[in-house]
Design a protein around this motif. Structure first.
Motif, PDB file in Angstrom:
ATOM      1  N   ASP A  45       0.840  -1.198   0.000  1.00  0.00           N
ATOM      2  CA  ASP A  45       0.000   0.000   0.000  1.00  0.00           C
ATOM      3  C   ASP A  45       0.873   1.246   0.000  1.00  0.00           C
ATOM      4  O   ASP A  45       0.476   2.286  -0.511  1.00  0.00           O
ATOM      5  CB  ASP A  45      -0.920   0.008   1.228  1.00  0.00           C
ATOM      6  CG  ASP A  45      -1.945  -1.101   1.164  1.00  0.00           C
ATOM      7  OD1 ASP A  45      -2.720  -1.139   0.194  1.00  0.00           O
ATOM      8  OD2 ASP A  45      -1.966  -1.943   2.081  1.00  0.00           O
ATOM      9  N   VAL A  46       2.057   1.120   0.597  1.00  0.00           N
ATOM     10  CA  VAL A  46       3.007   2.228   0.688  1.00  0.00           C
ATOM     11  C   VAL A  46       4.402   1.665   0.472  1.00  0.00           C
ATOM     12  O   VAL A  46       4.727   0.607   1.014  1.00  0.00           O
ATOM     13  CB  VAL A  46       2.944   2.899   2.075  1.00  0.00           C
ATOM     14  CG1 VAL A  46       3.994   3.987   2.210  1.00  0.00           C
ATOM     15  CG2 VAL A  46       1.565   3.440   2.369  1.00  0.00           C
ATOM     16  N   SER A  47       5.216   2.354  -0.308  1.00  0.00           N
ATOM     17  CA  SER A  47       6.629   1.974  -0.421  1.00  0.00           C
ATOM     18  C   SER A  47       7.460   3.243  -0.506  1.00  0.00           C
ATOM     19  O   SER A  47       7.023   4.251  -1.058  1.00  0.00           O
ATOM     20  CB  SER A  47       6.876   1.070  -1.634  1.00  0.00           C
ATOM     21  OG  SER A  47       6.602   1.745  -2.829  1.00  0.00           O
ATOM     22  N   PHE A  48       8.641   3.195   0.098  1.00  0.00           N
ATOM     23  CA  PHE A  48       9.541   4.334   0.069  1.00  0.00           C
ATOM     24  C   PHE A  48      10.943   3.881   0.442  1.00  0.00           C
ATOM     25  O   PHE A  48      11.119   2.886   1.141  1.00  0.00           O
ATOM     26  CB  PHE A  48       9.075   5.454   1.018  1.00  0.00           C
ATOM     27  CG  PHE A  48       8.938   5.012   2.445  1.00  0.00           C
ATOM     28  CD1 PHE A  48       9.997   5.138   3.337  1.00  0.00           C
ATOM     29  CD2 PHE A  48       7.749   4.472   2.897  1.00  0.00           C
ATOM     30  CE1 PHE A  48       9.879   4.734   4.658  1.00  0.00           C
ATOM     31  CE2 PHE A  48       7.617   4.059   4.216  1.00  0.00           C
ATOM     32  CZ  PHE A  48       8.685   4.196   5.097  1.00  0.00           C
ATOM     33  N   SER A  49      11.937   4.606  -0.025  1.00  0.00           N
ATOM     34  CA  SER A  49      13.317   4.300   0.331  1.00  0.00           C
ATOM     35  C   SER A  49      13.712   5.150   1.531  1.00  0.00           C
ATOM     36  O   SER A  49      13.253   6.284   1.690  1.00  0.00           O
ATOM     37  CB  SER A  49      14.253   4.549  -0.852  1.00  0.00           C
ATOM     38  OG  SER A  49      14.226   5.893  -1.216  1.00  0.00           O
ATOM     39  N   PHE A  50      14.548   4.554   2.370  1.00  0.00           N
ATOM     40  CA  PHE A  50      15.075   5.256   3.530  1.00  0.00           C
ATOM     41  C   PHE A  50      16.323   4.528   3.989  1.00  0.00           C
ATOM     42  O   PHE A  50      16.293   3.312   4.181  1.00  0.00           O
ATOM     43  CB  PHE A  50      14.038   5.300   4.653  1.00  0.00           C
ATOM     44  CG  PHE A  50      14.486   6.133   5.825  1.00  0.00           C
ATOM     45  CD1 PHE A  50      14.434   7.507   5.771  1.00  0.00           C
ATOM     46  CD2 PHE A  50      14.960   5.527   6.977  1.00  0.00           C
ATOM     47  CE1 PHE A  50      14.853   8.279   6.848  1.00  0.00           C
ATOM     48  CE2 PHE A  50      15.375   6.284   8.054  1.00  0.00           C
ATOM     49  CZ  PHE A  50      15.325   7.663   7.995  1.00  0.00           C
ATOM     50  N   GLY A  51      17.407   5.228   4.149  1.00  0.00           N
ATOM     51  CA  GLY A  51      18.658   4.605   4.544  1.00  0.00           C
ATOM     52  C   GLY A  51      19.365   4.007   3.344  1.00  0.00           C
ATOM     53  O   GLY A  51      19.090   4.355   2.192  1.00  0.00           O
ATOM     54  N   THR A  52      20.283   3.091   3.641  1.00  0.00           N
ATOM     55  CA  THR A  52      21.041   2.419   2.589  1.00  0.00           C
ATOM     56  C   THR A  52      20.797   0.925   2.655  1.00  0.00           C
ATOM     57  O   THR A  52      20.282   0.404   3.651  1.00  0.00           O
ATOM     58  CB  THR A  52      22.555   2.688   2.737  1.00  0.00           C
ATOM     59  OG1 THR A  52      23.019   2.048   3.932  1.00  0.00           O
ATOM     60  CG2 THR A  52      22.849   4.175   2.794  1.00  0.00           C
ATOM     61  N   SER A  53      21.205   0.216   1.627  1.00  0.00           N
ATOM     62  CA  SER A  53      20.946  -1.219   1.550  1.00  0.00           C
ATOM     63  C   SER A  53      21.679  -2.012   2.632  1.00  0.00           C
ATOM     64  O   SER A  53      21.315  -3.149   2.910  1.00  0.00           O
ATOM     65  CB  SER A  53      21.317  -1.746   0.168  1.00  0.00           C
ATOM     66  OG  SER A  53      22.695  -1.562  -0.056  1.00  0.00           O
ATOM     67  N   THR A  54      22.687  -1.438   3.275  1.00  0.00           N
ATOM     68  CA  THR A  54      23.411  -2.157   4.326  1.00  0.00           C
ATOM     69  C   THR A  54      22.924  -1.804   5.729  1.00  0.00           C
ATOM     70  O   THR A  54      23.431  -2.346   6.710  1.00  0.00           O
ATOM     71  CB  THR A  54      24.924  -1.867   4.228  1.00  0.00           C
ATOM     72  OG1 THR A  54      25.125  -0.457   4.333  1.00  0.00           O
ATOM     73  CG2 THR A  54      25.479  -2.378   2.906  1.00  0.00           C
ATOM     74  N   ASP A  55      21.946  -0.915   5.851  1.00  0.00           N
ATOM     75  CA  ASP A  55      21.376  -0.570   7.151  1.00  0.00           C
ATOM     76  C   ASP A  55      20.518  -1.705   7.688  1.00  0.00           C
ATOM     77  O   ASP A  55      20.136  -2.619   6.946  1.00  0.00           O
ATOM     78  CB  ASP A  55      20.521   0.694   7.047  1.00  0.00           C
ATOM     79  CG  ASP A  55      21.335   1.947   6.820  1.00  0.00           C
ATOM     80  OD1 ASP A  55      22.543   1.935   7.116  1.00  0.00           O
ATOM     81  OD2 ASP A  55      20.759   2.934   6.332  1.00  0.00           O
TER      82      ASP A  55
END
Length: 98
Positions: free
Chosen positions: A80-90
């Protein structure tokens, strides 16, 4: 992976587990079969649960390479919701921050 949440929005936190991409959720803290089964995300995703839309019910989410994908109901389907936050190694952390 063990989980805890208010799956039905009744104000009581109950048990659940995530096995692969399947969320198995109980509405009471008793032994037995799941009351709700939800297939969501990929088995390689980091599984999350939270009340993403602040309506009182805990629902599934996943985190994949720095992107959160969240469902607002305990049903199969797409985010329903998607978003990027941080980095792939977090490492993602869920909480109520206000």
């Amino acid at each position: 992976v063990p989980l805890a949440g208010d799956w039905d929005g009744d104000g009581t936190i109950t048990i659940g587990v995530r096995s692969g991409r399947t969320y198995l959720l109980r509405s009471t803290n008793t032994p037995g079969s799941p009351d709700v089964t939800v297939d969501y995300g990929l088995s390689t995703d980091t599984g999350l649960v939270g009340d993403w839309d602040n309506v009182g019910a805990t629902t599934p989410g996943v985190w994949r390479a720095g992107i959160f994908y969240l469902r607002n109901t305990n049903t199969n389907g797409t985010a329903d919701v998607s978003f990027s936050f941080g980095t792939s190694t977090d490492t993602p952390l869920v909480g109520r921050w206000k």
